[in-house]
Enzyme design. Structure first.
Site, short mmCIF file in Angstrom:
data_model
loop_
_atom_site.label_atom_id
_atom_site.label_comp_id
_atom_site.label_asym_id
_atom_site.label_seq_id
_atom_site.Cartn_x
_atom_site.Cartn_y
_atom_site.Cartn_z
N HIS A 90 0.84 -1.19 0.00
CA HIS A 90 0.00 0.00 0.00
C HIS A 90 0.88 1.24 0.00
CE1 HIS A 90 -2.48 -3.26 1.61
NE2 HIS A 90 -3.52 -2.59 1.14
N GLY A 124 -3.43 -3.82 11.65
CA GLY A 124 -3.97 -4.24 10.36
C GLY A 124 -5.48 -4.13 10.37
N PRO A 125 -6.16 -4.81 11.34
CA PRO A 125 -7.60 -4.59 11.48
C PRO A 125 -7.85 -3.13 11.88
CG PRO A 125 -6.90 -6.60 12.61
CD PRO A 125 -5.66 -5.85 12.24
N ASP A 136 -8.78 7.24 7.60
CA ASP A 136 -10.24 7.32 7.62
C ASP A 136 -10.88 6.01 8.06
OD1 ASP A 136 -11.16 10.02 6.35
OD2 ASP A 136 -9.51 9.37 5.08
N GLY A 137 -10.36 4.88 7.59
CA GLY A 137 -10.95 3.60 7.95
C GLY A 137 -10.91 3.35 9.43
N ASN A 158 -6.72 12.03 4.25
CA ASN A 158 -6.48 12.18 2.81
C ASN A 158 -7.74 12.07 1.97
OD1 ASN A 158 -6.98 9.34 2.59
ND2 ASN A 158 -4.83 8.93 3.09
N HIS A 162 -4.22 4.14 -3.05
CA HIS A 162 -4.22 3.41 -1.79
C HIS A 162 -3.29 2.19 -1.81
CE1 HIS A 162 -5.88 1.58 1.88
NE2 HIS A 162 -5.91 0.44 1.22
N GLU A 193 -17.14 -3.26 25.04
CA GLU A 193 -16.36 -4.51 25.01
C GLU A 193 -15.25 -4.48 23.98
OE1 GLU A 193 -20.43 -5.68 26.62
OE2 GLU A 193 -19.69 -4.46 24.95
N ASP A 198 -32.64 -15.17 31.41
CA ASP A 198 -32.32 -14.14 30.43
C ASP A 198 -32.51 -14.62 28.99
OD1 ASP A 198 -31.78 -11.99 32.05
OD2 ASP A 198 -29.66 -12.47 32.28
N HIS A 235 -28.66 -14.42 25.85
CA HIS A 235 -27.61 -14.39 26.85
C HIS A 235 -27.08 -15.78 27.21
CE1 HIS A 235 -28.86 -10.28 27.17
NE2 HIS A 235 -28.12 -10.04 28.24
N ARG A 288 -22.47 -19.13 35.93
CA ARG A 288 -23.36 -18.32 36.77
C ARG A 288 -23.95 -19.17 37.89
NH1 ARG A 288 -29.10 -17.32 36.80
NH2 ARG A 288 -29.60 -15.22 37.59
#
Length: 711
Positions: free
Chosen positions: A73, A165-166, A206-207, A236, A312, A463, A522, A526, A573
């Site tokens: 890139h 990367g992500p 931006d991403g 950009n 890009h 989370e 629940d 859940h 639980r």
């Protein structure tokens, strides 16, 4: 505080450097109006010329490496070159000869696809990243993988602080770094000696800001007043498919101001503007993280693609020679770096080393004055913890009656916190339910009853940000961090667990409670059924689902003593019986091998019942009247798989093929060990937990019936 741009093209040209194209930045007028007037130029002309030359040579390195690989890139490395020049050319505190210096500034390339940006600058700045490695960009066994990778068993690239990367995760990781640095300041600095005072820089595109995780983390950073964090936005106006305006129209500066950040709006190609904005951001200790919008031209210097979404990726490869010519680099010489640039960075390194040596003297004086604190910090940085064997012997027998493993965990975490002072924990608004609060540990953050020395983090209902922030703590390299939520909500931050596993982050763990259909009333939203197996398929993630209080102790001990990667702790639980027929230490020792014989047969072996978590109690009951039945508790599959062949054979002898497994979850993974599986391959329903369990076959009676059907 906002700054407008100050043009320096004339100065650069007079220095003989063709640093900028003559294209007019069409955004200059808009942000000149909205910004305050800039003071005098921040960078002297000679330094400016050297930085401009270095920026162009970094562009050349990126172009040559991507062209050689026919992959990569170009957009960010070319578009953000002046940002890199400013950071590595003077604004960042680092020592290339000691890349693990604890008080270095950290740089995170959140837009990890632009990896040639950081590889180029690490080489120019004098890190041990040889030019031959840049020439092997994206090749097998190179130090320059496609996206930056935190040092691990596969890659060890000095100067890489974070696997990215992500998109968006790097921004949130940076928040974790900043929180960890604030915690280090509070716990180790003294009135006489300041050994932690560094900044965290992140470069994002931006991403990164379209991804929700960055928004969650930005809110947390502002709320906890992490003013040591500086995020640089490579604005950009381009995303991969289209120009950014096709999918976004918000005013990002107003958004970050609303969070509580201090924002700046500059020309990202103006070295003076970049330098002064970063200087102002570093100097501003006002409780606000800093957001610098660097308006740039993607792929700058490559006339054929610059400013478009074609810039890009590697679409510019055919135009590399022409681009190098246009910015004053020799076309015939690949990976060109001038002697002037090398000399300039030798000067930068000399200046950095002077600061480093001064800090070493401060550290030595601090360590002499605070020997106990110095040992604690050394242990934290080296991640020295007692061995698993030592820890399980140090923790008294629980003596628990029937109780949920989340309750057992609440007791175990107190013991872990005593033995591992650099262990911290947090929750996504579920401390009360997940029970991972460290008593007397204090709460982390700003305001209310919080301080930066606190060991309990309140992430709010965020989370995804929690997962990334935990990873940031781990990357920062001082603390071990865990975070909790209900198991079913792990999918909100599953991407961060994946990165932790591949980056081999052993300093992070996840406490996931309410582990099955036993959640009950629940209902199916859940009640996890696929979740635990979904985590088990991650390479290098240990997933523990203990069956009683003693196995829970072993699970916690394993999570802080493991060296190879992260751990997920899955707790119930509902109450569960204890296997008191077996010695507590034998249960702990057996659990630390991933699986063990929880009840040995009293006659010739003719059946093996394998179970985990809340289903072990049913297996023990079903086997009570079967003298030839063996019960194997398997709290952690991956840990069992790492045992010797002899041990595995002793637990699950190949001579006994009549095997049945039981877990209140999907069945697929258990067929590796058993020919018949009693599980839950459907979603649950809303009712009291014991009724849901009974209706879906999670009882000793149903297990016995299934065993009888095997005869």
């Amino acid at each position: 505080m906002k700054f407008s741009a100050l043009a320096i093209a004339a100065a650069a040209m007079s220095a003989g450097v063709n640093a900028f194209s003559m294209n007019v930045n069409h955004r200059a007028a808009s942000f000149a109006v909205r910004n305050m007037a800039l003071k005098s130029a921040a960078v002297d002309v000679d330094t400016k010329a050297a930085l401009a030359q270095a920026a162009n040579e970094a562009r050349g390195l990126a172009m040559d490496s991507i062209a050689a690989a026919h992959s990569g890139h170009m957009g960010l490395p070319l578009g953000a070159a002046e940002v890199g020049a400013t950071l590595y050319g003077g604004q960042m505190q680092y020592n290339a000869k000691d890349p693990q210096w604890m008080n270095r500034d950290r740089f995170i390339l959140s837009a990890g696809h632009g990896s040639m940006f950081i590889y180029s600058w690490l080489n120019l700045a004098g890190y041990d990243l040889p030019m031959d490695e840049l020439k092997k960009f994206r090749q097998h066994h190179s130090m320059t993988p496609g996206h930056p990778e935190f040092p691990n068993s596969e890659h060890n690239t000095p100067g890489i602080e974070c696997t990215t990367g992500p998109l968006g995760q790097g921004v949130a990781n940076a928040v974790g770094f900043a929180a960890s640095e604030k915690m280090a300041e509070a716990r180790y600095n003294t009135a006489e000696h300041k050994i932690f005072d560094h900044h965290i820089f992140a470069l994002a595109g931006d991403g990164c800001f379209q991804e929700g995780v960055s928004a969650e983390a930005a809110a947390f950073a502002a709320h906890e007043k992490l003013d040591n964090l500086i995020v640089l936005y490579d604005a950009n106006e381009v995303t991969l498919d289209k120009m950014a305006e096709y999918t976004q129209s918000e005013d990002i500066l107003k958004r970050y101001e609303a969070y509580g950040w201090e924002v700046y709006d500059i020309d990202g190609h103006d070295l003076d503007a970049v330098d002064q904005a970063i200087s102002a951001a570093k100097a501003s200790d006002n409780g606000k993280p800093k957001f610098i919008k660097c308006n740039t031209i993607i792929g700058k210097g490559m006339e054929e693609t610059e400013g478009t979404n074609a810039a890009h990726g590697e679409a510019g490869v055919p135009y590399v020679d022409n681009a190098k010519k246009n910015i004053g680099l020799p076309v015939e010489e690949k990976w060109y770096v001038s002697e002037g640039t090398r000399e300039f960075f030798k000067g930068v390194q000399k200046s950095n080393e002077e600061k480093y040596e001064a800090w070493q003297k401060t550290y030595a004086a601090w360590a002499e004055a605070n020997p106990a604190l110095a040992k604690e910090l050394k242990d934290a940085i080296e991640d020295n913890v007692p061995s698993a064997e030592e820890m399980i012997k140090s923790i008294p027998a629980t003596g628990a009656k029937a109780e949920a493993t989340r309750v057992s965990g609440a007791k175990a975490i107190q013991e872990i916190a005593k033995m591992v002072p650099h262990y911290v924990s947090g929750s996504a608004d579920l401390h009360g339910s997940c029970r991972n609060y460290i008593n007397d540990g204090g709460n982390f953050g700003a305001g209310f009853d919080k301080s930066y020395a606190g060991r309990n983090l309140y992430f709010g209902i965020r989370e995804h940000a929690m997962g990334s922030i935990l990873n940031g703590f781990a990357y920062h390299g001082i603390f071990k961090a865990s975070g909790s939520t209900f198991a079913v909500f792990v999918d909100y931050f599953r991407p961060t667990i994946r990165v932790a596993a591949l980056a081999e982050l052993n300093r992070v763990s996840y406490i996931l409670t309410h582990d099955s259909i036993g959640v009950g009333e629940d209902g199916p939203t859940h009640q996890p059924v696929e979740t635990v197996s979904g985590l088990r398929v991650f390479p290098n993630l240990d997933v523990w689902r203990p069956s009683d209080a003693e196995e829970t102790v072993a699970a916690f001990v394993s999570s802080v003593s493991r060296k190879e990667g992260p751990t997920a702790l899955i707790f119930s639980r509902q109450n569960m019986d204890q296997n008191d027929a077996m010695d507590y230490m034998a249960r702990r020792e057996g659990a630390l091998k991933g699986a063990y014989v929880a009840k040995k047969e009293t006659a010739d072996l003719d059946l093996i019942i394998i179970a985990t978590g809340s289903e072990v109690q049913h297996a023990l009951k079903a086997a009570a009247d079967l003298p030839g039945a063996r019960v194997v508790s398997m709290p952690c599959m991956s840990l069992y798989e790492r045992q010797s062949d002899d041990y595995k054979e002793s637990v699950l002898p190949s001579s006994c093929t009549k095997r049945i497994a039981m877990e209140a979850g999907v069945t697929d993974l258990w067929y590796k060990y058993a020919s018949k599986v009693v599980g839950v391959d459907r979603f649950g329903f809303s009712a009291p937990g014991d009724i849901v369990m009974k209706e879906l076959g999670m009882t000793a009676e149903n297990l016995s019936a299934q065993i009888a059907s095997m005869n």
